[in-house]
Enzyme design. Structure first.
Site, PDB file in Angstrom:
ATOM      1  N   CYS A   1     -18.092 -42.380 -36.210  1.00 55.51           N
ATOM      2  CA  CYS A   1     -18.333 -43.821 -36.063  1.00 55.51           C
ATOM      3  C   CYS A   1     -18.112 -44.322 -34.634  1.00 55.51           C
ATOM      4  O   CYS A   1     -18.950 -44.075 -33.780  1.00 55.51           O
ATOM      5  CB  CYS A   1     -17.501 -44.587 -37.082  1.00 55.51           C
ATOM      6  SG  CYS A   1     -18.098 -46.278 -37.295  1.00 55.51           S
TER       7      CYS A   1
ATOM      8  N   HIS B   1     -17.197 -42.294 -42.733  1.00 53.51           N
ATOM      9  CA  HIS B   1     -15.751 -42.231 -42.919  1.00 53.51           C
ATOM     10  C   HIS B   1     -15.483 -41.743 -44.339  1.00 53.51           C
ATOM     11  O   HIS B   1     -16.359 -41.311 -45.048  1.00 53.51           O
ATOM     12  CB  HIS B   1     -15.115 -43.625 -42.797  1.00 53.51           C
ATOM     13  CG  HIS B   1     -15.346 -44.306 -41.504  1.00 53.51           C
ATOM     14  ND1 HIS B   1     -14.624 -44.046 -40.379  1.00 53.51           N
ATOM     15  CD2 HIS B   1     -16.211 -45.288 -41.160  1.00 53.51           C
ATOM     16  CE1 HIS B   1     -15.016 -44.831 -39.400  1.00 53.51           C
ATOM     17  NE2 HIS B   1     -15.991 -45.593 -39.839  1.00 53.51           N
TER      18      HIS B   1
ATOM     19  N   ARG C   1     -23.225 -56.393 -40.708  1.00 53.58           N
ATOM     20  CA  ARG C   1     -22.653 -55.067 -40.487  1.00 53.58           C
ATOM     21  C   ARG C   1     -23.340 -54.090 -41.432  1.00 53.58           C
ATOM     22  O   ARG C   1     -23.743 -54.457 -42.541  1.00 53.58           O
ATOM     23  CB  ARG C   1     -21.146 -55.084 -40.783  1.00 53.58           C
ATOM     24  CG  ARG C   1     -20.336 -55.920 -39.830  1.00 53.58           C
ATOM     25  CD  ARG C   1     -18.861 -55.761 -40.083  1.00 53.58           C
ATOM     26  NE  ARG C   1     -18.360 -54.457 -39.659  1.00 53.58           N
ATOM     27  CZ  ARG C   1     -18.049 -54.140 -38.404  1.00 53.58           C
ATOM     28  NH1 ARG C   1     -18.171 -55.028 -37.442  1.00 53.58           N
ATOM     29  NH2 ARG C   1     -17.609 -52.943 -38.104  1.00 53.58           N
TER      30      ARG C   1
HETATM   31  N1  GLN Z   1     -16.635 -50.682 -33.487  1.00 57.54           N
HETATM   32  C1  GLN Z   1     -17.769 -50.039 -34.013  1.00 57.54           C
HETATM   33  C2  GLN Z   1     -18.721 -50.963 -34.733  1.00 57.54           C
HETATM   34  O1  GLN Z   1     -18.311 -51.860 -35.463  1.00 57.54           O
HETATM   35  C3  GLN Z   1     -17.334 -48.871 -34.888  1.00 57.54           C
HETATM   36  C4  GLN Z   1     -16.443 -49.246 -36.038  1.00 57.54           C
HETATM   37  C5  GLN Z   1     -15.935 -48.056 -36.805  1.00 57.54           C
HETATM   38  O2  GLN Z   1     -15.499 -47.030 -36.230  1.00 57.54           O
HETATM   39  N2  GLN Z   1     -15.908 -48.202 -38.124  1.00 57.54           N
HETATM   40  O3  GLN Z   1     -19.902 -50.778 -34.577  1.00 57.54           O
END
Ligand code: GLN
Length: 247
Positions: free
Chosen positions: A97, A200, A131
């Protein structure tokens, strides 16, 4: 012949550990121990130089934008040459990620662009829109690896692979790199050992065959002593059957 030792270096283990991504390291450790193999874990924080030859696998977990901002410059300067040398000799660099987002050229945030370490040809942007969040399954085509992976994703950044750059896999369910082109993660580097994913979970407890693929690749061996993964294998076979993936 004695069983080999897997030598892992966790990059920024305190900062890049969202969703307990450190659990991926526990999987490497447990599976090595169960097999009678050695396992060594080192950590490298901001300012620490790393030795490209001292580790078989470099691990970079996920992180929120503010944690990535703390690490990005260090990764792209202090650790850059060593990581390029490590990938150049076939060591594994495995990133999740926020870590994936730093593997490429950079991460364009609202008011700042973070540099990437430049191991693979990809770029990441924060774009308007929701998101990319939820459970995810991908199909993949790794030599001797699993046919699918299951995990969880939550990212605002959208990642776009350069032309000719291979994803780790293709989205069956979920969003993947950018919610548009069906790609998920990346696999590149001179030896195909630079591997990134948005997944994840942590990822490896749910996908033990992938943990073993990473371990074999890092050690440059064709096989590892077997473990009883009957439950994991049955779950994956059922999911793959439902998705129409693999053999
Ligand atoms: N900060 C990054 C985003 O939101 C990755 C977040 C994460 O590792 N879950 O795109």
């Amino acid at each position: 012949m004695p069983e080999p030792t897997l030598r892992v270096c966790a990059l920024y283990p305190d900062l890049m550990n969202i969703y307990a991504d450190r659990g991926n390291l526990t999987v490497f450790e447990r599976r090595c121990t169960w097999r009678g193999m050695g396992f060594e874990l080192a950590g490298a924080g901001i300012g620490d130089e790393i030795d490209p030859d001292a580790h078989d696998l470099f691990y970079l977990g996920g992180g929120q934008d503010r944690d990535q901002a703390l690490c990005a410059r260090d990764l792209a300067t202090v650790k850059r040459d060593a990581l390029h040398a490590a990938a150049g000799r076939g060591a594994v660099v495995f990133a999740v990620c926020g870590g994936l987002q730093l593997l490429g050229h950079g991460y364009e945030m609202e008011d700042e662009r973070l540099p990437g370490v430049g191991l693979v040809d990809l770029d990441t942007k924060r774009e308007d829109g929701p998101r990319l969040l939820g459970n995810i399954a991908i199909s993949l085509d790794l030599p001797g690896g699993p046919a699918m992976l299951a995990g969880f994703e939550n990212h605002a950044g959208r990642t776009y692979l350069g032309e000719g750059t291979a994803p780790l896999g293709h989205v069956i369910e979920g969003h993947g790199n950018n919610g548009r082109d069906g790609s998920e993660g990346v696999r590149g580097g001179a030896h195909g050992t630079v591997v990134g994913t948005y997944m994840h979970g942590p990822l490896l407890p749910k996908n033990t065959a992938f943990a073993d693929w990473l371990t074999r690749t890092a050690l440059g061996v064709d096989a590892l002593p077997p473990l009883d993964d009957a439950l994991e294998d049955a779950a994956h076979a059922e999911a793959a059957r439902a998705a129409g993936v693999g053999a």
